[in-house]
Scaffold this active site. Sequence first.
Site, mmCIF file in Angstrom:
data_model
loop_
_atom_site.group_PDB
_atom_site.id
_atom_site.type_symbol
_atom_site.label_atom_id
_atom_site.label_comp_id
_atom_site.label_asym_id
_atom_site.label_seq_id
_atom_site.Cartn_x
_atom_site.Cartn_y
_atom_site.Cartn_z
ATOM 1 N N ALA A 130 0.855 -1.185 0.000
ATOM 2 C CA ALA A 130 0.000 0.000 0.000
ATOM 3 C C ALA A 130 0.892 1.236 0.000
ATOM 4 C CB ALA A 130 -0.876 -0.009 1.244
ATOM 5 N N GLY A 140 0.772 -5.209 0.708
ATOM 6 C CA GLY A 140 -0.354 -5.299 -0.232
ATOM 7 C C GLY A 140 0.076 -5.828 -1.590
ATOM 8 N N GLU A 160 0.025 -9.480 -1.151
ATOM 9 C CA GLU A 160 -1.400 -9.836 -1.098
ATOM 10 C C GLU A 160 -2.025 -9.788 -2.493
ATOM 11 O OE1 GLU A 160 -2.115 -6.884 1.955
ATOM 12 O OE2 GLU A 160 -2.723 -8.442 3.363
ATOM 13 N N GLU A 167 4.311 -5.289 7.164
ATOM 14 C CA GLU A 167 3.433 -4.340 7.856
ATOM 15 C C GLU A 167 3.769 -4.199 9.331
ATOM 16 O OE1 GLU A 167 2.435 -6.728 5.793
ATOM 17 O OE2 GLU A 167 0.811 -6.059 4.494
HETATM 18 N N1 DAK Z 1 4.517 3.499 -0.267
HETATM 19 C C1 DAK Z 1 4.902 4.722 -0.724
HETATM 20 N N2 DAK Z 1 6.089 4.967 -1.270
HETATM 21 C C2 DAK Z 1 6.966 3.951 -1.352
HETATM 22 C C3 DAK Z 1 6.646 2.634 -0.907
HETATM 23 C C4 DAK Z 1 5.354 2.429 -0.347
HETATM 24 N N3 DAK Z 1 4.950 1.235 0.088
HETATM 25 N N4 DAK Z 1 7.721 1.851 -1.123
HETATM 26 C C5 DAK Z 1 8.650 2.629 -1.697
HETATM 27 N N5 DAK Z 1 8.199 3.897 -1.835
HETATM 28 C C6 DAK Z 1 8.894 5.048 -2.378
HETATM 29 C C7 DAK Z 1 9.970 5.530 -1.418
HETATM 30 O O1 DAK Z 1 9.439 6.359 -0.429
HETATM 31 C C8 DAK Z 1 10.903 6.228 -2.370
HETATM 32 O O2 DAK Z 1 10.366 7.506 -2.641
HETATM 33 P P1 DAK Z 1 11.331 8.805 -2.768
HETATM 34 O O3 DAK Z 1 12.113 8.853 -1.504
HETATM 35 O O4 DAK Z 1 12.178 8.514 -3.988
HETATM 36 O O5 DAK Z 1 10.386 9.927 -2.958
HETATM 37 C C9 DAK Z 1 10.820 5.413 -3.641
HETATM 38 O O6 DAK Z 1 9.602 4.666 -3.551
HETATM 39 C C10 DAK Z 1 11.944 4.427 -3.772
HETATM 40 O O7 DAK Z 1 12.026 3.692 -2.566
HETATM 41 P P2 DAK Z 1 13.415 3.269 -1.919
HETATM 42 O O8 DAK Z 1 14.425 4.356 -2.090
HETATM 43 O O9 DAK Z 1 13.137 2.795 -0.539
HETATM 44 O O10 DAK Z 1 13.828 2.072 -2.885
HETATM 45 P P3 DAK Z 1 14.687 0.780 -2.572
HETATM 46 O O11 DAK Z 1 14.857 0.093 -3.865
HETATM 47 O O12 DAK Z 1 15.913 1.117 -1.779
HETATM 48 O O13 DAK Z 1 13.763 -0.127 -1.598
HETATM 49 C C11 DAK Z 1 11.731 -1.227 -0.954
HETATM 50 C C12 DAK Z 1 12.617 -0.684 -2.112
HETATM 51 C C13 DAK Z 1 10.424 -1.684 -1.619
HETATM 52 C C14 DAK Z 1 12.409 -2.428 -0.301
HETATM 53 C C15 DAK Z 1 11.508 -0.123 0.103
HETATM 54 O O14 DAK Z 1 11.111 1.059 -0.559
HETATM 55 C C16 DAK Z 1 10.466 -0.486 1.120
HETATM 56 O O15 DAK Z 1 10.757 -1.213 2.081
HETATM 57 N N6 DAK Z 1 9.226 0.000 0.924
HETATM 58 C C17 DAK Z 1 8.143 -0.143 1.881
HETATM 59 C C18 DAK Z 1 7.613 -1.544 1.864
HETATM 60 C C19 DAK Z 1 6.470 -1.730 2.857
HETATM 61 O O16 DAK Z 1 6.621 -1.461 4.048
HETATM 62 N N7 DAK Z 1 5.372 -2.231 2.359
HETATM 63 C C20 DAK Z 1 4.205 -2.523 3.158
HETATM 64 C C21 DAK Z 1 3.316 -1.307 3.198
HETATM 65 S S1 DAK Z 1 1.871 -1.570 4.229
HETATM 66 C C22 DAK Z 1 -5.692 -2.533 3.493
HETATM 67 C C23 DAK Z 1 -5.229 -3.600 2.811
HETATM 68 C C24 DAK Z 1 -3.858 -3.735 2.602
HETATM 69 C C25 DAK Z 1 -2.973 -2.827 3.100
HETATM 70 C C26 DAK Z 1 -3.458 -1.763 3.785
HETATM 71 C C27 DAK Z 1 -4.824 -1.615 4.010
HETATM 72 N N8 DAK Z 1 -7.091 -2.399 3.729
HETATM 73 C C28 DAK Z 1 -8.017 -3.396 3.191
HETATM 74 C C29 DAK Z 1 -7.614 -1.283 4.426
HETATM 75 C C30 DAK Z 1 -1.556 -2.994 2.866
HETATM 76 C C31 DAK Z 1 -0.600 -2.422 3.646
HETATM 77 C C32 DAK Z 1 0.770 -2.378 3.214
HETATM 78 O O17 DAK Z 1 1.155 -2.895 2.165
#
Ligand code: DAK
Length: 259
Positions: free
Chosen positions: A67, A110, A113, A133
């Site tokens: 997400a 997500g 998922e 998450e």
């Molecule tokens: N959201 C927003 N921006 C993101 C992002 C994300 N999930 N992942 C990466 N970015 C953005 C970074 O902020 C960065 O932006 P700038 O700084 O350039 O502006 C750009 O993408 C590049 O990211 P990185 O510099 O971090 O790139 P790397 O290659 O070094 O790393 C990475 C890639 C994917 C390993 C890392 O970015 C990372 O760990 N990202 C976060 C992953 C994460 O935590 N994902 C889970 C999110 S929570 C729901 C259902 C489902 C959900 C929610 C609600 N409902 C039914 C209500 C789901 C929740 C989730 O998925």
Amino acid sequence: MENTEILKLTIQDDGVAIIEIHRPEARNALNLALRQALAKAFEQLNINDQVRCIVLTGGEKVFAAGADVKDFTTATTAQMYLRHTEQYWQSITDCSKPIIAAVNGYALGGGCELAMHADIIIAGQSAKFGQPEVKLGLMPGAGGTQRLLRAIGKFKTMHLVLSGKFIAAEEANQMGLVSEVVADENTIAHALELAKTIASFSPIAVQQIKEVTNLGQDLSLDGALALERKAFQILFDTKDQKEGVNAFFEKRTANYTGE
Ligand code: DAK
């Protein structure tokens, strides 16, 4: 078919549709607009008779990093509830046509998922899967705990969702989280080839197989076996079933019309 900046749609002559997520600057993070576009795409493809199999991909570099966490910085419980994003995921679940996820790079949160909403997952060798998450003070919310549980069992699931760690494609393959691992550069081509094969079969048989397999996993074995038997019997009332058997004996390729 509608193409947007963040979602590219292609329908090929062979009955295969390709949905490509395209938000490279945010690692294909699933913001609201993207989830709405995905839902709309699946709804459209589901009712398009030309489409027999769907390939879902994030392209060559990343599947989806989850997400869009920017949406989470100030959101309240009521706002999260009122978004009712489950409706967008449901459009994918409701798709009766087979979905193949072609996963390169990260499939996280997500994104993982989303891949698990597919029926077959083809992963590039460098793909990484995870449910991080927990590291954000959250938990999976689009089926992560439950779909993983059904795919890989309790102890592997708990390990992933409680540690938030990423696993490589080969480990995911051994767990049963992916269907097949291929070289990164072949992921999409391989998924398309498989989709083409599936699209060449009887669409009624293919959709019955998908429906029974998915429904059966939450039924008692007796109920699921009865469902399978009834679906098998229903197929004898289709032209495609006669065409398939006749083509076999006539030593020719079957021409399935979906009747
Ligand atoms: N959201 C927003 N921006 C993101 C992002 C994300 N999930 N992942 C990466 N970015 C953005 C970074 O902020 C960065 O932006 P700038 O700084 O350039 O502006 C750009 O993408 C590049 O990211 P990185 O510099 O971090 O790139 P790397 O290659 O070094 O790393 C990475 C890639 C994917 C390993 C890392 O970015 C990372 O760990 N990202 C976060 C992953 C994460 O935590 N994902 C889970 C999110 S929570 C729901 C259902 C489902 C959900 C929610 C609600 N409902 C039914 C209500 C789901 C929740 C989730 O998925």
